[in-house]
Design a protein around this motif. Structure first.
Motif, PDB file in Angstrom:
ATOM      1  N   PRO A 224       2.466  13.663  -5.089  1.00  0.00           N
ATOM      2  CA  PRO A 224       2.679  14.747  -6.069  1.00  0.00           C
ATOM      3  C   PRO A 224       1.378  15.405  -6.529  1.00  0.00           C
ATOM      4  CG  PRO A 224       4.036  12.859  -6.604  1.00  0.00           C
ATOM      5  CD  PRO A 224       3.102  12.410  -5.527  1.00  0.00           C
TER       6      PRO A 224
ATOM      7  N   ARG B 292       0.815  -1.214   0.000  1.00  0.00           N
ATOM      8  CA  ARG B 292       0.000   0.000   0.000  1.00  0.00           C
ATOM      9  C   ARG B 292       0.850   1.267   0.000  1.00  0.00           C
ATOM     10  NH1 ARG B 292      -4.858  -1.108   4.399  1.00  0.00           N
ATOM     11  NH2 ARG B 292      -6.059  -2.615   3.146  1.00  0.00           N
TER      12      ARG B 292
ATOM     13  N   PRO C 246       3.540   2.359  -1.717  1.00  0.00           N
ATOM     14  CA  PRO C 246       3.778   3.046  -2.994  1.00  0.00           C
ATOM     15  C   PRO C 246       2.532   3.742  -3.541  1.00  0.00           C
ATOM     16  CG  PRO C 246       4.781   0.870  -2.994  1.00  0.00           C
ATOM     17  CD  PRO C 246       3.922   0.952  -1.771  1.00  0.00           C
ATOM     18  N   GLY C 247       1.358   3.157  -3.279  1.00  0.00           N
ATOM     19  CA  GLY C 247       0.132   3.793  -3.733  1.00  0.00           C
ATOM     20  C   GLY C 247      -0.085   5.150  -3.084  1.00  0.00           C
ATOM     21  N   TRP C 248       0.132   5.225  -1.780  1.00  0.00           N
ATOM     22  CA  TRP C 248      -0.008   6.509  -1.092  1.00  0.00           C
ATOM     23  C   TRP C 248       1.053   7.497  -1.556  1.00  0.00           C
ATOM     24  CZ3 TRP C 248      -4.085   8.047   1.453  1.00  0.00           C
ATOM     25  CH2 TRP C 248      -4.946   7.094   1.998  1.00  0.00           C
ATOM     26  N   LEU C 249       2.261   7.002  -1.772  1.00  0.00           N
ATOM     27  CA  LEU C 249       3.323   7.894  -2.214  1.00  0.00           C
ATOM     28  C   LEU C 249       3.043   8.446  -3.609  1.00  0.00           C
ATOM     29  CD1 LEU C 249       6.488   5.948  -0.984  1.00  0.00           C
ATOM     30  CD2 LEU C 249       5.432   7.982   0.044  1.00  0.00           C
ATOM     31  N   ALA C 250       2.388   7.669  -4.438  1.00  0.00           N
ATOM     32  CA  ALA C 250       2.088   8.136  -5.790  1.00  0.00           C
ATOM     33  C   ALA C 250       1.082   9.279  -5.786  1.00  0.00           C
ATOM     34  CB  ALA C 250       1.558   6.978  -6.633  1.00  0.00           C
ATOM     35  N   VAL C 251       0.275   9.364  -4.741  1.00  0.00           N
ATOM     36  CA  VAL C 251      -0.734  10.419  -4.671  1.00  0.00           C
ATOM     37  C   VAL C 251      -0.144  11.733  -4.172  1.00  0.00           C
ATOM     38  CG1 VAL C 251      -2.968  11.039  -3.650  1.00  0.00           C
ATOM     39  CG2 VAL C 251      -2.505   8.681  -4.274  1.00  0.00           C
TER      40      VAL C 251
END
Length: 299
Positions: free
Chosen positions: A30, A21, A23-28
């Motif tokens: 930006p 999970r 990486p998914g939060w990190l992708a948001v």
């Protein structure tokens, strides 16, 4: 031992799930940062300026609601009401004409015609601003091609008026309505028409009691979307009519350019806040209607 391994496996699985999970939060991040900079900071600056008044003599700024009260009085109120009238009338006419055109396209058996109309609608719905104003001035202005050949001036035609601006707005609002309502028309089941016909209903009765009630959320949502598009339009009106037709967007431009009284420099921000509130009300109506329409047509 088995129980211990089971608990260990569960803990390991939970840990792996958390790692997946992350990486998914990190992708948001930006996207959230861009939204905060591009929308959040201007919104905060607008709110701060709308409630700020600077004393001309001392230069001291203070918070007050005088800018908002001024934006709802005199020529500012006239411009706001004028924008609402223009947007509502343009949206209503475009909704009716767009619905008729979309129904003609959906009921047509020619796939080429459907694709041509939808493609043209996608282009024309985004065609506006100064180029659109210039095209209409060259065609229907006082010295325009059609105005000269058809002697429209002798019949009282004036492009640089309220109704002239309505005509120009219809140029991009009708295609927008076609794009908005066509998916809803495609969602009407053929079985509904056949069932209505088998029960003795005429075509008018089918549209009155079956089709229009199902399409009502999409129609109202499209009407709200058209209103918002016309309400926010600026460049076309500014290039074509100037100050001949009072509009809130033109008043904001005058205020930003310094055409205001001393001590009222932030009235433009108050007018912008008024527009944001109107747009917020529009979206508050549009989104629930769109979700309700989707539930009906996807069922």
């Amino acid at each position: 031992m088995t129980a211990t391994l089971t608990r260990a496996d569960v803990a390991s699985a939970a840990s792996q799930k958390r790692r997946r999970r992350a990486p998914g939060w990190l992708a948001v991040v930006p996207l959230l940062a861009f939204t905060a900079v591009a929308f959040g900071l201007p919104a905060v600056a607008m709110l701060n300026g709308a409630f700020t008044v600077k004393d001309p003599s001392s230069g001291v700024s203070s918070y007050t609601a005088s800018n908002l009260s001024d934006s709802l009085q005199g020529p500012y109120l006239t411009a706001l009401v004028g924008s609402v009238k223009l947007s509502a009338l343009s949206a209503l006419i475009a909704a009716v004409l767009g619905l008729l055109l979309a129904q003609a396209v959906v009921s047509s058996r020619s796939r080429a015609l459907r694709e041509a109309v939808l493609t043209a609608s996608g282009v024309l719905a985004n065609f506006g601003g100064v180029p659109l104003a210039f095209a209409f001035v060259a065609t229907l202005g006082n010295a325009g091609v059609l105005t000269t050949h058809l002697h429209l001036t002798d019949h009282g035609w004036n492009l640089y008026s309220f109704w002239g601006l309505v005509l120009v707005y219809l140029y991009f609002l009708i295609p927008l309505m076609v794009l908005t309502i066509t998916p809803a028309l495609d969602g009407l089941r053929t079985q509904w028409r056949e069932a209505a016909r088998n029960n003795g209903a005429t075509g008018v009765q089918y549209w009155r009691f079956v089709a229009l009630p199902v399409l009502a959320p999409s129609l109202l949502g499209g009407l709200v979307l058209l209103f918002g598009s016309a309400f926010a339009a600026y460049a076309t009106a500014a290039a074509m009519v100037g100050s001949a037709v009072p509009l809130v967007t033109l008043q904001i431009a005058d205020a930003i350019s310094g055409n205001v009284l001393v001590g009222q420099e932030n009235v433009a921000l108050a007018l912008s806040l008024d527009m944001v509130l109107v747009a917020g009300l529009v979206m508050a109506v549009y989104l629930p209607l769109q979700r309700r329409s989707a539930r009906w047509l996807d069922a």
